[in-house]
Design a protein around this motif. Structure first.
Motif, PDB file in Angstrom:
ATOM      1  N   ALA A 139       0.824  -1.211   0.000  1.00 35.41           N
ATOM      2  CA  ALA A 139       0.000   0.000   0.000  1.00 35.41           C
ATOM      3  C   ALA A 139       0.860   1.264   0.000  1.00 35.41           C
ATOM      4  CB  ALA A 139      -0.935  -0.005   1.207  1.00 35.41           C
ATOM      5  N   THR A 199      -1.828   6.808  -4.613  1.00 36.71           N
ATOM      6  CA  THR A 199      -3.043   7.306  -3.970  1.00 36.71           C
ATOM      7  C   THR A 199      -3.643   6.218  -3.086  1.00 36.71           C
ATOM      8  OG1 THR A 199      -4.491   6.564  -5.753  1.00 36.71           O
ATOM      9  CG2 THR A 199      -3.561   8.797  -5.952  1.00 36.71           C
ATOM     10  N   VAL A 200      -4.611   6.619  -2.295  1.00 39.61           N
ATOM     11  CA  VAL A 200      -5.272   5.662  -1.400  1.00 39.61           C
ATOM     12  C   VAL A 200      -6.063   4.633  -2.211  1.00 39.61           C
ATOM     13  CG1 VAL A 200      -6.954   5.422   0.457  1.00 39.61           C
ATOM     14  CG2 VAL A 200      -5.383   7.347   0.464  1.00 39.61           C
ATOM     15  N   GLU A 201      -6.718   5.068  -3.260  1.00 42.76           N
ATOM     16  CA  GLU A 201      -7.491   4.151  -4.095  1.00 42.76           C
ATOM     17  C   GLU A 201      -6.576   3.142  -4.777  1.00 42.76           C
ATOM     18  OE1 GLU A 201      -7.854   7.521  -4.423  1.00 42.76           O
ATOM     19  OE2 GLU A 201      -9.728   7.720  -3.324  1.00 42.76           O
ATOM     20  N   ALA A 202      -5.433   3.603  -5.236  1.00 44.52           N
ATOM     21  CA  ALA A 202      -4.472   2.698  -5.861  1.00 44.52           C
ATOM     22  C   ALA A 202      -3.901   1.718  -4.835  1.00 44.52           C
ATOM     23  CB  ALA A 202      -3.347   3.486  -6.513  1.00 44.52           C
ATOM     24  N   PHE A 229      -5.562   0.487  -2.169  1.00 44.05           N
ATOM     25  CA  PHE A 229      -6.578  -0.548  -1.971  1.00 44.05           C
ATOM     26  C   PHE A 229      -6.632  -1.500  -3.165  1.00 44.05           C
ATOM     27  CE2 PHE A 229      -8.661   2.462   1.100  1.00 44.05           C
ATOM     28  CZ  PHE A 229      -8.476   1.647   2.215  1.00 44.05           C
ATOM     29  N   THR A 230      -6.526  -0.957  -4.345  1.00 47.30           N
ATOM     30  CA  THR A 230      -6.548  -1.787  -5.550  1.00 47.30           C
ATOM     31  C   THR A 230      -5.345  -2.731  -5.587  1.00 47.30           C
ATOM     32  OG1 THR A 230      -7.678  -0.013  -6.728  1.00 47.30           O
ATOM     33  CG2 THR A 230      -6.658  -1.731  -8.058  1.00 47.30           C
TER      34      THR A 230
END
Length: 102
Positions: free
Chosen positions: A46, A51-54, A56-57
């Protein structure tokens, strides 16, 4: 007051209560060793994301990836997860045997 005391003798190594106690200790040791590995590798994966979305992905992608053919942090994550699952199973068997036969 009544206190819980074991009725098992020390020399009886194949007694289910003794096996349960030892399995509980081994399971706790496996969980304690594997949990930081799993959390650390997920945090490392992580942290590499922009980014935060990346993040999580990427973490979900590692969880969905096949076990074989991995390398680096993905392999560490899978090894840690297998160790954590094995520790949970051994701990559960130990608690079951200790509860039933002690």
């Amino acid at each position: 007051m009544s206190q819980r005391r074991s009725t098992v003798t020390v020399g009886d190594t194949l007694d289910p209560a003794v096996v349960g106690r030892r399995s509980t200790r081994v399971g706790l040791a496996l969980v304690a060793a594997a949990l930081p590995l799993v959390v650390g590798t997920l945090a490392g994966i992580a942290a590499d994301a922009p980014t935060v979305e990346a993040a999580f992905t990427a973490a979900l992608g590692v969880m969905d990836a096949p076990v074989f053919g991995q390398h680096g942090t993905q392999l560490l994550f899978h090894v840690g997860t297998l160790g954590l699952l094995a520790g949970c199973w051994v701990l559960g068997v130990g608690l079951l045997l200790d509860g039933l036969f002690d």
